[in-house]
Design a protein around this motif. Structure first.
Motif, PDB file in Angstrom:
ATOM      1  N   SER A 103      34.940  28.468  41.909  1.00  0.00           N
ATOM      2  CA  SER A 103      36.296  28.721  41.433  1.00  0.00           C
ATOM      3  C   SER A 103      36.737  30.166  41.663  1.00  0.00           C
ATOM      4  O   SER A 103      37.890  30.505  41.396  1.00  0.00           O
ATOM      5  CB  SER A 103      36.405  28.381  39.939  1.00  0.00           C
ATOM      6  OG  SER A 103      35.584  29.256  39.192  1.00  0.00           O
ATOM      7  N   MET A 104      35.849  31.033  42.188  1.00  0.00           N
ATOM      8  CA  MET A 104      36.178  32.443  42.377  1.00  0.00           C
ATOM      9  C   MET A 104      36.597  32.711  43.820  1.00  0.00           C
ATOM     10  O   MET A 104      36.158  32.034  44.748  1.00  0.00           O
ATOM     11  CB  MET A 104      34.975  33.313  42.019  1.00  0.00           C
ATOM     12  CG  MET A 104      34.526  33.147  40.573  1.00  0.00           C
ATOM     13  SD  MET A 104      33.066  34.098  40.211  1.00  0.00           S
ATOM     14  CE  MET A 104      33.821  35.680  39.980  1.00  0.00           C
ATOM     15  N   THR A 105      37.434  33.736  43.971  1.00  0.00           N
ATOM     16  CA  THR A 105      37.855  34.146  45.312  1.00  0.00           C
ATOM     17  C   THR A 105      36.750  34.973  45.952  1.00  0.00           C
ATOM     18  O   THR A 105      35.846  35.470  45.266  1.00  0.00           O
ATOM     19  CB  THR A 105      39.140  35.000  45.257  1.00  0.00           C
ATOM     20  OG1 THR A 105      38.819  36.227  44.599  1.00  0.00           O
ATOM     21  CG2 THR A 105      40.270  34.276  44.540  1.00  0.00           C
ATOM     22  N   ASP A 106      36.820  35.150  47.254  1.00  0.00           N
ATOM     23  CA  ASP A 106      35.824  35.954  47.970  1.00  0.00           C
ATOM     24  C   ASP A 106      35.813  37.386  47.447  1.00  0.00           C
ATOM     25  O   ASP A 106      34.748  37.994  47.312  1.00  0.00           O
ATOM     26  CB  ASP A 106      36.113  35.952  49.475  1.00  0.00           C
ATOM     27  CG  ASP A 106      35.790  34.606  50.120  1.00  0.00           C
ATOM     28  OD1 ASP A 106      35.093  33.792  49.473  1.00  0.00           O
ATOM     29  OD2 ASP A 106      36.230  34.389  51.264  1.00  0.00           O
ATOM     30  N   GLU A 107      36.978  37.930  47.133  1.00  0.00           N
ATOM     31  CA  GLU A 107      37.070  39.312  46.647  1.00  0.00           C
ATOM     32  C   GLU A 107      36.404  39.443  45.266  1.00  0.00           C
ATOM     33  O   GLU A 107      35.725  40.424  44.981  1.00  0.00           O
ATOM     34  CB  GLU A 107      38.536  39.763  46.589  1.00  0.00           C
ATOM     35  CG  GLU A 107      38.696  41.254  46.352  1.00  0.00           C
ATOM     36  CD  GLU A 107      37.902  42.113  47.352  1.00  0.00           C
ATOM     37  OE1 GLU A 107      37.277  43.088  46.886  1.00  0.00           O
ATOM     38  OE2 GLU A 107      37.896  41.822  48.557  1.00  0.00           O
ATOM     39  N   GLU A 108      36.573  38.437  44.398  1.00  0.00           N
ATOM     40  CA  GLU A 108      35.928  38.467  43.086  1.00  0.00           C
ATOM     41  C   GLU A 108      34.398  38.415  43.244  1.00  0.00           C
ATOM     42  O   GLU A 108      33.671  39.117  42.545  1.00  0.00           O
ATOM     43  CB  GLU A 108      36.401  37.294  42.219  1.00  0.00           C
ATOM     44  CG  GLU A 108      37.823  37.434  41.731  1.00  0.00           C
ATOM     45  CD  GLU A 108      38.311  36.177  41.007  1.00  0.00           C
ATOM     46  OE1 GLU A 108      38.972  36.350  39.959  1.00  0.00           O
ATOM     47  OE2 GLU A 108      38.023  35.060  41.470  1.00  0.00           O
ATOM     48  N   LEU A 109      33.919  37.599  44.181  1.00  0.00           N
ATOM     49  CA  LEU A 109      32.481  37.513  44.428  1.00  0.00           C
ATOM     50  C   LEU A 109      31.929  38.841  44.947  1.00  0.00           C
ATOM     51  O   LEU A 109      30.858  39.284  44.527  1.00  0.00           O
ATOM     52  CB  LEU A 109      32.181  36.387  45.416  1.00  0.00           C
ATOM     53  CG  LEU A 109      32.415  34.961  44.895  1.00  0.00           C
ATOM     54  CD1 LEU A 109      32.291  33.955  46.030  1.00  0.00           C
ATOM     55  CD2 LEU A 109      31.457  34.634  43.775  1.00  0.00           C
ATOM     56  N   ARG A 110      32.667  39.475  45.860  1.00  0.00           N
ATOM     57  CA  ARG A 110      32.228  40.775  46.389  1.00  0.00           C
ATOM     58  C   ARG A 110      32.178  41.823  45.270  1.00  0.00           C
ATOM     59  O   ARG A 110      31.288  42.668  45.226  1.00  0.00           O
ATOM     60  CB  ARG A 110      33.155  41.229  47.517  1.00  0.00           C
ATOM     61  CG  ARG A 110      32.925  40.482  48.808  1.00  0.00           C
ATOM     62  CD  ARG A 110      33.737  41.092  49.961  1.00  0.00           C
ATOM     63  NE  ARG A 110      33.808  40.146  51.036  1.00  0.00           N
ATOM     64  CZ  ARG A 110      34.855  39.369  51.322  1.00  0.00           C
ATOM     65  NH1 ARG A 110      35.969  39.455  50.618  1.00  0.00           N
ATOM     66  NH2 ARG A 110      34.797  38.516  52.316  1.00  0.00           N
ATOM     67  N   ALA A 111      33.145  41.785  44.370  1.00  0.00           N
ATOM     68  CA  ALA A 111      33.185  42.732  43.252  1.00  0.00           C
ATOM     69  C   ALA A 111      31.973  42.545  42.332  1.00  0.00           C
ATOM     70  O   ALA A 111      31.393  43.516  41.837  1.00  0.00           O
ATOM     71  CB  ALA A 111      34.486  42.576  42.466  1.00  0.00           C
TER      72      ALA A 111
END
Length: 184
Positions: A148-156
């Motif tokens: 459910s998370m965006t790629d940017e949230e995962l990178r953060a």
């Protein structure tokens, strides 16, 4: 042509055991003092594997060790129990007058219960009731949260800039996790 020897006619091969009958009594005394197998091996000048062979081959040696260890453990358990609940004792003091011994004085004292000893006793005797534990209910699967998370949230999260919200079961399954915490 030579005839084959029967099994009972064959001589035993290998080195003679260094075990002596007096070792059983010595092992008992060492076990009463709390000696472990490594210390017994040092005392007898052999390897720990030899101590283990002696336990199997010489029942009197094994029984002496068991007896000594049981008595020593019982003594320690008794002292721990007394420390946990408190106990009364008497001290004897020498009475002197002008540098000469003129008698003895008996003083009754009380050692109060020791909380740490009581906790240790209870945690070991009744771990189901007394151990420190925390149970966490975890219902989400790791994959569900991450999908459910965006790629940017995962990178953060990877960079440590953002913490994952919600409960994550790192095993990837729903269920309970019990966390044991250390004692004193």
């Amino acid at each position: 042509m030579t005839a084959r020897k029967k099994n009972e006619d064959k001589k035993k091969t290998g080195r003679k055991s260094s075990y002596q009958d007096t070792f059983a009594n010595q092992a008992l005394k060492l076990a009463l003092l709390g000696a472990k197998d490594e210390e017994l091996a040092d005392f007898f000048g052999v390897d720990v594997s030899t101590i283990n062979r002696w336990k199997k081959k010489y029942p009197e040696f094994c029984e002496s060790l068991k007896k000594g260890k049981d008595i020593a453990d019982s003594n320690v358990a008794s002292k721990l129990y007394n420390r946990a609940i408190g106990y009364d004792f008497e001290e004897t003091h020498t009475v002197r007058k002008n540098g000469l011994v003129v008698g003895e004085k008996h003083i009754k004292k009380h050692q109060p219960a020791d909380t740490t000893a009581a906790i240790f006793w209870l945690k070991n005797r009744q771990p189901e009731k007394w151990r420190d534990r925390k149970e966490l209910q975890i219902g989400n699967k790791l994959g569900d949260d991450l999908e459910s998370m965006t790629d940017e949230e995962l990178r953060a999260i990877i960079r440590g800039e953002k913490e994952q919200s919600g409960n994550i079961n790192t095993a990837g399954e729903s269920g309970n996790i019990t966390e044991e915490t250390g004692g004193e």
